[in-house]
Design a protein around this motif. Structure first.
Motif, PDB file in Angstrom:
ATOM      1  N   GLU A  39       5.630 -17.898 -20.945  1.00 11.90           N
ATOM      2  CA  GLU A  39       4.995 -18.052 -19.635  1.00 11.90           C
ATOM      3  C   GLU A  39       5.696 -17.164 -18.602  1.00 11.90           C
ATOM      4  OE1 GLU A  39       3.497 -21.827 -16.954  1.00 11.90           O
ATOM      5  OE2 GLU A  39       4.962 -22.175 -18.525  1.00 11.90           O
ATOM      6  N   ASP A  40       7.004 -17.146 -18.688  1.00  7.58           N
ATOM      7  CA  ASP A  40       7.805 -16.333 -17.771  1.00  7.58           C
ATOM      8  C   ASP A  40       7.427 -14.860 -17.877  1.00  7.58           C
ATOM      9  OD1 ASP A  40      10.155 -16.150 -15.958  1.00  7.58           O
ATOM     10  OD2 ASP A  40      11.015 -14.978 -17.591  1.00  7.58           O
TER      11      ASP A  40
ATOM     12  N   TRP B  67       3.819 -14.291 -16.340  1.00  8.04           N
ATOM     13  CA  TRP B  67       3.782 -14.358 -14.881  1.00  8.04           C
ATOM     14  C   TRP B  67       4.539 -13.204 -14.242  1.00  8.04           C
ATOM     15  CZ3 TRP B  67       0.753 -16.905 -11.655  1.00  8.04           C
ATOM     16  CH2 TRP B  67       0.043 -18.003 -12.136  1.00  8.04           C
ATOM     17  N   ARG B  68       5.666 -12.848 -14.817  1.00  8.60           N
ATOM     18  CA  ARG B  68       6.426 -11.729 -14.259  1.00  8.60           C
ATOM     19  C   ARG B  68       5.646 -10.426 -14.350  1.00  8.60           C
ATOM     20  NH1 ARG B  68      12.417 -11.976 -13.841  1.00  8.60           N
ATOM     21  NH2 ARG B  68      13.000 -14.155 -13.992  1.00  8.60           N
TER      22      ARG B  68
ATOM     23  N   LEU C 109       2.432 -10.158 -14.140  1.00 11.93           N
ATOM     24  CA  LEU C 109       1.478 -10.207 -13.024  1.00 11.93           C
ATOM     25  C   LEU C 109       2.202  -9.917 -11.700  1.00 11.93           C
ATOM     26  CD1 LEU C 109      -1.365 -10.772 -11.972  1.00 11.93           C
ATOM     27  CD2 LEU C 109      -0.805 -13.203 -11.906  1.00 11.93           C
ATOM     28  N   GLY C 110       3.392 -10.491 -11.544  1.00 15.41           N
ATOM     29  CA  GLY C 110       4.170 -10.269 -10.324  1.00 15.41           C
ATOM     30  C   GLY C 110       4.506  -8.800 -10.112  1.00 15.41           C
TER      31      GLY C 110
ATOM     32  N   CYS D 289       3.183  -6.508  -7.019  1.00 17.44           N
ATOM     33  CA  CYS D 289       4.238  -6.150  -6.053  1.00 17.44           C
ATOM     34  C   CYS D 289       4.728  -4.709  -6.138  1.00 17.44           C
ATOM     35  CB  CYS D 289       5.428  -7.075  -6.247  1.00 17.44           C
ATOM     36  SG  CYS D 289       5.111  -8.729  -5.622  1.00 17.44           S
ATOM     37  N   GLY D 290       4.682  -4.127  -7.334  1.00 16.47           N
ATOM     38  CA  GLY D 290       5.296  -2.816  -7.496  1.00 16.47           C
ATOM     39  C   GLY D 290       4.710  -1.772  -6.561  1.00 16.47           C
ATOM     40  N   ARG D 291       5.546  -0.879  -6.108  1.00 15.98           N
ATOM     41  CA  ARG D 291       5.113   0.253  -5.259  1.00 15.98           C
ATOM     42  C   ARG D 291       5.179   1.562  -6.022  1.00 15.98           C
ATOM     43  NH1 ARG D 291       3.835  -4.223  -2.718  1.00 15.98           N
ATOM     44  NH2 ARG D 291       3.231  -3.843  -0.564  1.00 15.98           N
TER      45      ARG D 291
ATOM     46  N   ILE E 107       4.922   2.662 -10.184  1.00  8.87           N
ATOM     47  CA  ILE E 107       4.772   2.089 -11.517  1.00  8.87           C
ATOM     48  C   ILE E 107       4.257   3.144 -12.482  1.00  8.87           C
ATOM     49  CG2 ILE E 107       2.453   1.114 -11.096  1.00  8.87           C
ATOM     50  CD1 ILE E 107       3.528  -1.457 -12.519  1.00  8.87           C
TER      51      ILE E 107
ATOM     52  N   GLU F 178       4.598   1.319 -18.089  1.00  7.39           N
ATOM     53  CA  GLU F 178       4.934  -0.012 -17.588  1.00  7.39           C
ATOM     54  C   GLU F 178       3.665  -0.783 -17.210  1.00  7.39           C
ATOM     55  OE1 GLU F 178       7.214  -0.348 -13.940  1.00  7.39           O
ATOM     56  OE2 GLU F 178       7.228  -2.525 -14.131  1.00  7.39           O
TER      57      GLU F 178
ATOM     58  N   LEU G  16      -1.043 -16.049  -6.609  1.00  7.31           N
ATOM     59  CA  LEU G  16      -0.030 -16.461  -7.597  1.00  7.31           C
ATOM     60  C   LEU G  16       0.196 -17.968  -7.540  1.00  7.31           C
ATOM     61  CD1 LEU G  16       2.491 -13.563  -7.075  1.00  7.31           C
ATOM     62  CD2 LEU G  16       0.782 -13.782  -8.831  1.00  7.31           C
TER      63      LEU G  16
ATOM     64  N   ASP H 247       9.760  -0.446  -3.306  1.00  7.24           N
ATOM     65  CA  ASP H 247       9.429  -0.952  -4.639  1.00  7.24           C
ATOM     66  C   ASP H 247      10.422  -2.039  -5.068  1.00  7.24           C
ATOM     67  OD1 ASP H 247       7.851  -0.599  -7.154  1.00  7.24           O
ATOM     68  OD2 ASP H 247       9.768   0.040  -7.980  1.00  7.24           O
TER      69      ASP H 247
ATOM     70  N   TRP I 135       9.876  -5.307  -2.925  1.00  8.04           N
ATOM     71  CA  TRP I 135       8.660  -6.039  -3.277  1.00  8.04           C
ATOM     72  C   TRP I 135       8.746  -6.638  -4.670  1.00  8.04           C
ATOM     73  CZ3 TRP I 135       4.870  -7.962  -0.473  1.00  8.04           C
ATOM     74  CH2 TRP I 135       4.680  -7.451   0.818  1.00  8.04           C
ATOM     75  N   ARG I 136       9.333  -5.889  -5.595  1.00 12.55           N
ATOM     76  CA  ARG I 136       9.453  -6.424  -6.953  1.00 12.55           C
ATOM     77  C   ARG I 136      10.376  -7.640  -6.986  1.00 12.55           C
ATOM     78  NH1 ARG I 136       8.413  -2.962 -11.767  1.00 12.55           N
ATOM     79  NH2 ARG I 136       7.160  -1.200 -11.063  1.00 12.55           N
TER      80      ARG I 136
ATOM     81  N   GLY J 296       8.291 -10.405  -5.949  1.00 12.25           N
ATOM     82  CA  GLY J 296       7.367 -10.719  -7.033  1.00 12.25           C
ATOM     83  C   GLY J 296       8.032 -11.533  -8.132  1.00 12.25           C
TER      84      GLY J 296
ATOM     85  N   CYS K 163       7.016 -15.340  -9.175  1.00 11.20           N
ATOM     86  CA  CYS K 163       6.363 -15.456 -10.480  1.00 11.20           C
ATOM     87  C   CYS K 163       7.227 -15.992 -11.600  1.00 11.20           C
ATOM     88  CB  CYS K 163       5.834 -14.086 -10.907  1.00 11.20           C
ATOM     89  SG  CYS K 163       4.409 -13.585  -9.961  1.00 11.20           S
TER      90      CYS K 163
ATOM     91  N   ARG L 157       9.377 -17.902 -14.281  1.00  9.12           N
ATOM     92  CA  ARG L 157       9.401 -19.296 -14.780  1.00  9.12           C
ATOM     93  C   ARG L 157      10.782 -19.652 -15.303  1.00  9.12           C
ATOM     94  NH1 ARG L 157       4.859 -18.620 -12.134  1.00  9.12           N
ATOM     95  NH2 ARG L 157       3.402 -20.322 -12.495  1.00  9.12           N
TER      96      ARG L 157
END
Lengths: 354, 354
Positions: free
Chosen positions: A266-267, A270-271, A273-274, A278-280, A282, A286, A354, B267, B270-271, B274, B278, B280
């Motif tokens: 799960e971690d 979700w990460r 998605l995070g 959030c990334g600026r 990428i 990745e 989220l 970046d 924000w990460r 994130g 996010c 868990r």
């Protein structure tokens, strides 16, 4: 190339996740290698002959009602980015893009059919379908093949079958392949075992863009290795049977991951998605990896977000380098692309909470 | 320990980011080492004598109007988690927690004052303030010191000053320290230069929980190394002057990071947000590092989120192991803490939109 700017904003029809088992099998593809009688194979072709072949294909399209919806695009009017764009959409191969001036591609508006002219063979006819649907792809490509066969003569030997530039394609000239999304097998570290088993069955596993490319985003392309001595239906049935088994394994792996109620799993999801939200900056690799995990999370019912598999498939395509440059309508260096990619992803995910 | 359950839900007064320069200086602390005449130093103290000292402190608190608001907590009624909890709040030191049965601590309700009984010295009087405010801390601790001095006799030598278990504390017995948040200097890779310069000025740099601890979350504790031969006001002025310079450097570094309009910097910030929104499963070290970057982002005006520096300081404390266990009111192993920490952070950040 009038239609390219229309294409850029949407994924191909076969990426719409509408086909059978499309939670694991992204797409099915059939490709026929054909050469035209009276011309040497590509390596020996003179420039004039190349032009003749492109012309002959154009004529076939024009005079044949069933081929009329195919639009032909000649490479000599295209930029490097245009060619890369066609590669990203699988309308042409990397090797084909290398033909530059001489090559051409004919494609249907929905991108289900593409005909590479002057790839390794004179003609490579391709049909794509969403999900595991090699039968449908076969009906389509077989019809196209028959139409061409009526308007130009193929190099064919009654004993060997269709003659091709590379001996591995001699016979049917058919390559059947499926693109599979296997995050479950990758996360449970079973994928190498599966790849080894497939190698023993003479099936090749490749990355997203064919030979010599690495698997990213847990996407693998499986295809038959040989065509000589096998009928088309054998090749297709064979691959389909194996793919069904891989799909079973993948689904078991996903069930296992979920049933463990593993916080770690799960971690990771979700990460991913995070990072996308959030990334600026990428990279393609990745982003692809994160999109794969988000897709898995959505399919597993873990992520309740307003994004369909079609959206995610589309995003997967839109973040590729040439797509980004077409979208921005300018050349971008690697660093600029990484920023544009992050911007695009955030825009597409802006309504995902989220 | 009646008050501990009240403490757990809020950060100490001095973490409220209300003091001068609290965008860089989290807190100021003064500590006085004192020993009681007629008793040997801690190592030679018999158990009966330890009990006598705790008793004497208790009596002082009771009979002295100015000390009455201090609540004394004896370690013999505490669990390991309780002790760790007090360490996390800086009310006692790690070494003090090691005293277990014998030790005690007296603290004011706002946690501005704490008196460690039977730490390395019989008494260690501490006063905390938010931001860079050693003067205010000095007024407070000096007053407490004078009150005690009136009710029990300190070990004092007219030539040497206050006598302490460790020679480095002889004289004033004063240690002045400031906790600084230096993400700018860390991100611009200048922090080692600054630490080297401070070492030459005989100032010690330590992690968050004192000697022998590593800096996490870009938090550094700076303090004077020696007390002999220096007056209290010299020690304090000296540290304050240096801290002001470090603050200047940190602010320049932050301005530099922002002025570059570096996508990489944005970046990272924000990460970090994130991952906090996010994750868990999240370790204390990872969470602390992310909180540091989010704090920087908020202070730099890059992140417009409805979280104050006080909220973030508080969160920084709440995610520590003993705090998590007090909040959950049960023992948690490391894996369970990592999950509880992630849950708590997400809950606290639930109204932060990306």
């Amino acid at each position: 190339m009038s239609r390219m700017s229309d294409l850029v904003r949407q994924p191909a029809e076969w990426l719409r996740a509408s086909g059978p088992m499309s939670d694991v099998v992204v797409s099915s593809r059939l490709r026929l290698a054909r050469n035209i009688l009276g011309f040497p194979f590509l390596e020996k072709l003179k420039n004039g002959q190349k032009a003749q072949i492109v012309k002959a294909v154009e004529e076939s399209l024009k005079k044949n009602e069933a081929l009329k919806n195919l639009e032909i695009v000649r490479f000599d009017g295209l930029t490097e980015v245009d060619l890369q764009f066609l590669v990203e959409r699988h309308l042409i191969s990397r090797e084909h893009a290398g033909q530059k001036e001489a090559g051409a591609v004919a494609m249907s508006p929905d991108e289900v059919v593409s005909i590479m002219v002057l790839e390794e063979d004179h003609l490579r006819l391709q049909a794509f379908q969403s999900g595991l649907d090699l039968q449908k792809a076969w009906q389509i490509i077989n019809k196209i093949d028959n139409e061409f066969d009526g308007s130009m003569e193929y190099a064919f030997n009654p004993g060997l079958g269709y003659l091709t530039a590379c001996p591995t394609n001699v016979g049917t000239g058919l390559r059947a392949s499926c693109m599979l999304h296997l995050p479950g097998l990758v996360l449970t570290k079973q994928v190498h075992k599966v790849l080894q088993a497939l190698a023993k069955l003479n099936l090749a596993a490749r990355g997203l863009y064919g030979e010599g490319t690495q698997a990213t985003g847990n996407l693998f392309q499986f295809s038959n290795q040989m065509t000589l001595g096998q009928r088309e239906d054998e090749i297709i049935d064979n691959l389909e049977r194996v793919i069904r088994q891989v799909v079973e394994h993948e689904k078991e792996a996903r069930t296992h991951l979920l049933s463990k109620k593993s916080g770690k799993f799960e971690d990771q999801i979700w990460r991913a998605l995070g990072a996308l939200k959030c990334g600026r900056i990428i990279s393609s690799t990745e982003a692809t990896q994160h999109l794969s995990l988000v897709q898995l999370g959505v399919q597993a019912g873990m992520l309740k977000i307003n994004l369909t598999q079609q959206d995610l498939n589309g995003l997967f395509l839109l973040i590729q380098p040439a797509h980004l440059q077409k979208l921005k309508a300018k050349a971008l260096n690697s660093g600029e692309r990484d920023e544009a990619r992050a911007d695009l992803i955030r825009e597409k995910l802006k309504n995902v909470t989220l």
